[in-house]
Scaffold this motif. Structure first.
Motif, short mmCIF file in Angstrom:
data_model
loop_
_atom_site.label_atom_id
_atom_site.label_comp_id
_atom_site.label_asym_id
_atom_site.label_seq_id
_atom_site.Cartn_x
_atom_site.Cartn_y
_atom_site.Cartn_z
N LYS A 591 0.85 -1.19 0.00
CA LYS A 591 0.00 0.00 0.00
C LYS A 591 0.89 1.24 0.00
O LYS A 591 1.68 1.44 0.93
CB LYS A 591 -0.84 -0.04 1.28
N ILE A 592 0.76 2.06 -1.04
CA ILE A 592 1.68 3.20 -1.19
C ILE A 592 0.90 4.51 -1.14
O ILE A 592 -0.07 4.71 -1.87
CB ILE A 592 2.46 3.07 -2.51
N ALA A 593 1.35 5.41 -0.25
CA ALA A 593 0.70 6.71 -0.11
C ALA A 593 1.36 7.71 -1.06
O ALA A 593 2.59 7.86 -1.06
CB ALA A 593 0.83 7.20 1.32
N LYS A 620 -2.67 4.81 -3.01
CA LYS A 620 -3.72 5.64 -2.42
C LYS A 620 -3.27 7.10 -2.43
O LYS A 620 -2.17 7.42 -1.98
CB LYS A 620 -4.01 5.22 -0.97
N ILE A 621 -4.15 7.97 -2.92
CA ILE A 621 -3.84 9.41 -2.92
C ILE A 621 -4.19 9.97 -1.54
O ILE A 621 -5.32 9.81 -1.07
CB ILE A 621 -4.67 10.15 -4.00
N VAL A 622 -3.20 10.58 -0.89
CA VAL A 622 -3.44 11.19 0.43
C VAL A 622 -3.27 12.71 0.28
O VAL A 622 -2.20 13.18 -0.10
CB VAL A 622 -2.45 10.64 1.48
N ALA A 646 -5.44 9.33 7.60
CA ALA A 646 -4.32 8.48 7.21
C ALA A 646 -3.06 8.84 7.98
O ALA A 646 -2.75 10.02 8.17
CB ALA A 646 -4.06 8.62 5.72
N GLU A 647 -2.34 7.83 8.39
CA GLU A 647 -1.00 8.05 8.97
C GLU A 647 -0.04 7.13 8.27
O GLU A 647 -0.43 6.09 7.74
CB GLU A 647 -1.02 7.74 10.47
N SER A 648 1.23 7.46 8.33
CA SER A 648 2.20 6.67 7.57
C SER A 648 2.23 5.22 8.02
O SER A 648 2.53 4.32 7.25
CB SER A 648 3.59 7.28 7.70
N LEU A 650 0.01 3.22 8.34
CA LEU A 650 -0.95 2.39 7.63
C LEU A 650 -0.49 2.07 6.20
O LEU A 650 -1.20 1.43 5.44
CB LEU A 650 -2.32 3.08 7.60
N PHE A 651 0.72 2.54 5.83
CA PHE A 651 1.22 2.35 4.46
C PHE A 651 2.58 1.66 4.46
O PHE A 651 3.30 1.68 5.45
CB PHE A 651 1.33 3.71 3.75
N ASP A 652 2.92 1.08 3.28
CA ASP A 652 4.22 0.42 3.14
C ASP A 652 5.28 1.35 2.58
O ASP A 652 6.48 1.08 2.73
CB ASP A 652 4.10 -0.79 2.20
N ALA A 653 4.86 2.41 1.89
CA ALA A 653 5.83 3.32 1.29
C ALA A 653 5.15 4.67 1.03
O ALA A 653 3.93 4.76 1.03
CB ALA A 653 6.34 2.75 -0.03
#
Ligand code: HDE
Length: 754
Positions: A591-593, A620-622, A646-648, A650-653
């Motif tokens: 999952k990439i922000a 995902k666009i944040v 959203a916080e970092s 919750l993402f892989d990159a």
């Protein structure tokens, strides 16, 4: 093989009533012991068979009238029936009484362990060309029919769980994870009820209540929830050296899986496989995730527990909804019976693994989970596993932990369901036909016809008939057992540190540091000094002297001067034990922000998003807030998440595209700077393009040469930047590689727990 074309020797035994006897699955609809037809008209089991059986009991209220449980339409479900508008409620109000009674009774006891879990449907399929080495065909190993035919898909339901926490606890706690799979085979249900770690804490089922009492919240104040970091657990563990090997796994990243679909599974015990000739071999079962094994870091798990306590549960359903069906390979380690003594441990001791350096894992099939349940209670809560559910071709060993489990699971279901008929609940019901003389008890569903519910009988032709082994009857392996009644522990179960040391030796330095940090946290939460000391001196110092010293220094315990008396001196390693060796070269489902605001560089976003999605990453666009964002050249994108949701963690990159206005707006946001800094702290890959690199400069990323001016270290850190659009392709390649690596431990090996 299907029920219809089973070989002659598996037909029901010859009697006068043979012609009436249905195939082994209840597809014919005739004389079916189960409520509901479960599979195709020809009785063949396929991946849809369970789905079709469940279809019979699925209910959909769309466009329907509200009714009582008994089917009477309801006119008003908001107001109780009263004697006068302001008068007392009348007993006659059957709708009120039914609604309230149902509500009062709608919870059942949670599982005493593994209460917190989630599950999904899927199928198992044997491999076309299994790499069985010396065995050409799986039939040489086992007669289990669902393992034979590569064209047959057997339905499964898998439930993942944490062990210690209660039903509402957070997903990301430090704990073992349960990995339980029910195979609905044509020969009945097989439950492989395993964990994500291959050894166990104890050797005998007698000790299990003590282990669980020690690790659960303490009995006087019910604190702490879902944690092993407290006095009673470490008191118990420090007094039981047999726990040491499993403690090493528990302190490692294995206890913080990034996702259920990124963890291994293990049957833990030694089981047996038995073929048609009655030959038996010992076996250990392994599940290997296609996406490799990945972990979270400790600090991250704590934040996720607050931000999204359903992190792992939601992840499983999100990926299924987005069309990525998680997949695992089923593998076996086979040991010939006459070779069982060749190891320096006992195969029956569940605190030991069979190192893959000694016996390789042979893949025999795959499991795909592709369907989420419709109703959590009916399926995930009510699914009930039992290691005693085996099918012909799979048998038990004398592992004393396994033997005790064979009693406990049946018993615990009686407590959870209040009835011996828990096997009739749709999620537990086999697809294979059932016929026997059990036909009563609370909540009986099946309506068994006929007068005779006993054997032998002449009234009902003596049906249902017992099957011979050739007809598919389960025959326990006739192992010779000869012994005196004795209550003690075998001498061969007495060595406790060699495999703990093997595990330690096999870790990379960051993995070792993770274990040290975890031990410092766990023992730091232990109030009694003697328990801290005992753990360091009696356990850790017998695994590795340096390890014991490193832990001692962090918890106020005098570091031991000499290695422990029982510390093995071997320096053996098994590369398969390190998670770092199991990170695959794929970014599938990561999952990439993408952090942006109005004025982003259109080309950066469109090219990176499509390149990442081509690799099956989930982008995902944040943006600072939800809604549409417009690029500098007029392209628009919709924000999937806002900085408030959203916080970092919750993402892989993280990726920051260019675009002066976008980056200027982001730079002003403290949340954005925190996002990037925290992603860095958690060793995650970070990419920046054009002006996006200025954002990285404005936050304080230690040891990174963001400015590209040669200042600072040049070694790879997983921070990938690109200032020249002409080099975008090269950037993308490098960024994808950095994501595939998952975490960049080399950033600071002394701060792994972050
Ligand atoms: Fe379990 N275990 N266990 N366990 N276990 C339960 O059964 C037990 C053990 C495992 O998703 C309980 O239905 C004893 C090893 C999983 O529903 C209970 C012993 C392994 C699950 C029980 C063990 C496991 C359970 C609680 C030592 C890995 C969750 C509710 C003799 C191989 C299944 C239930 C699900 C659940 C007893 C040790 C795995 C009380 C007595 C070893 C994955 O019956």
């Amino acid at each position: 093989m299907t029920a219809d074309d089973s070989p002659d020797d598996r037909e029901p035994k010859a009697t006068d009533s043979d012609a009436d006897r249905a195939p082994r699955t209840d597809g014919s609809g005739t004389d079916s012991g189960s409520a509901g037809t479960s599979d195709d008209a020809d009785g063949e089991i396929d991946s849809d068979s369970k789905h079709e059986q469940l279809e019979e009991v699925r209910e959909n209220a769309e466009g329907e009238y509200l009714t009582t449980d008994h089917g009477v339409r309801v006119t008003d479900t908001d107001n109780s029936l009263k004697a006068g508008e302001r008068g007392p409620t009348i007993m006659e109000d059957f709708h009120f009484r039914e609604k309230m009674t149902q509500f009062d009774h709608e919870s059942i006891p949670e599982r005493v362990v593994h209460a917190r879990g989630t599950g999904a449907h899927g199928y198992f399929q044997p491999y076309e060309d299994p790499d069985l080495g010396e065995y050409d065909d799986v039939s040489e190993l086992t007669k289990a029919s669902f393992l034979q035919d590569p064209d047959q898909k057997t339905p499964v339901f898998t439930r993942f769980s944490t062990v210690v926490g209660s039903r509402g606890s957070a997903d990301t706690v430090r704990d073992v994870r349960g990995f339980a799979t029910k195979f609905y085979t044509e020969d009945g249900n097989w439950d492989l009820v395993g964990n994500n770690m291959p050894p166990f804490f104890i050797q005998d089922a007698m000790e299990f209540p003590d282990l669980v009492h020690a690790i659960k919240p303490e009995p006087d104040d019910a604190i702490p929830q879902a944690a092993s970091a407290h006095d009673t657990f470490w008191d118990f563990a420090s007094l039981k050296p047999e726990t040491t090997h499993m403690l090493m796994w528990l302190l490692s990243g294995r206890a913080l899986p990034r996702a259920f679909r990124m963890m291994q599974g293990f049957g833990v015990h030694t089981f047996r496989l038995v073929n048609e000739e009655g030959e038996s071999r010992f076996v250990k079962f392994h599940w290997t995730p296609k996406l490799g094994t990945n972990q979270l870091v400790w600090d991250e798990t704590q934040k996720i527990a607050g931000n999204n306590p359903d992190f792992n549960r939601e992840d499983l359903y999100d990926v299924i909804d987005e069309g990525y069906a998680p997949e695992w390979e089923l593998g076996v380690q086979i040991v010939e019976e006459d070779e069982a003594d060749r190891f320096d441990f006992d195969l029956l001791d569940p605190t030991k693994i069979i190192p893959e350096t000694e016996v390789p894992v042979r893949p025999i099939g795959k499991m795909v989970l592709n369907e989420r349940p419709d109703n959590f209670f009916a399926e995930v809560e009510q699914v009930a596993f039992h290691p005693g559910n085996v099918v012909p071709g799979i048998d038990f060993s004398n592992d004393p932990l396994l033997q005790g489990r064979l009693f406990s699971y049946q018993d615990t279901q009686l407590n959870r369901f209040g009835s011996a008929n828990w096997d009739e609940i749709p999620i537990n019901r086999p697809i294979a036909e059932r016929h026997n003389n059990q036909r009563a008890g609370f909540m009986r569903q099946e309506i068994n016809e006929g007068k005779a519910s006993y054997k032998p009988n002449s009234i009902g032709d003596d049906d249902p008939q017992e099957a011979t082994e050739a007809e598919g009857g389960y025959e326990h392996r006739a192992e010779r057992v000869d012994g005196r009644k004795i209550r003690n522990r075998s001498e061969s179960f007495q060595e406790h540190f060699s495999q703990a040391r093997l595990f330690w030796n096999s870790m990379t330095e960051p993995e070792k540091q993770h274990i040290v940090e975890a031990a410092r946290f766990e023992l730091g939460k232990v109030e009694r000094t003697e328990i801290r000391e005992r753990t360091v001196y009696d356990l850790f110092n017998n695994v590795d002297h340096e390890f014991a010293k490193r832990v001692a220094e962090g918890i106020g315990v005098e570091p031991p001067e000499e290695p422990g008396d029982e510390m093995p001196t071997h320096d053996r390693e098994d590369p398969s034990l390190s998670m770092e060796n199991r990170t695959p070269e794929t970014i599938e489902t990561r999952k990439i922000a993408v952090l942006l605001d109005d004025g982003f560089e259109d080309d950066h976003v469109s090219r990176t998003v499509s390149a990442l999605e081509e690799e099956n990453a989930r982008v995902k666009i944040v943006a600072p807030a939800f809604g549409e964002r417009e690029g500098a050249d007029g392209e628009t994108v919709e924000a999937d998440e806002s900085l408030s949701t959203a916080e970092s963690v919750l993402f892989d990159a993280v990726l920051v595209p260019g675009g002066g206005d976008s980056v200027d707006a982001l730079e002003k946001q403290g949340d954005v700077r925190h996002f990037v800094e925290e992603a860095f702290k958690h060793k995650k890959p970070i990419g920046a393009l054009g002006e996006g690199t200025e954002l990285l400069e404005s936050v304080d990323l230690p040891d990174v040469d963001v400015a590209g001016d040669g200042e600072g270290p040049t070694e790879p850190t997983g921070v990938v930047t690109c200032r020249d659009d002409g080099e975008l392709d090269a950037f993308l390649e490098e960024f994808v590689d950095a994501i595939a690596e998952h975490r960049h431990w080399e950033r600071d090996s002394t701060d792994v727990s972050a």
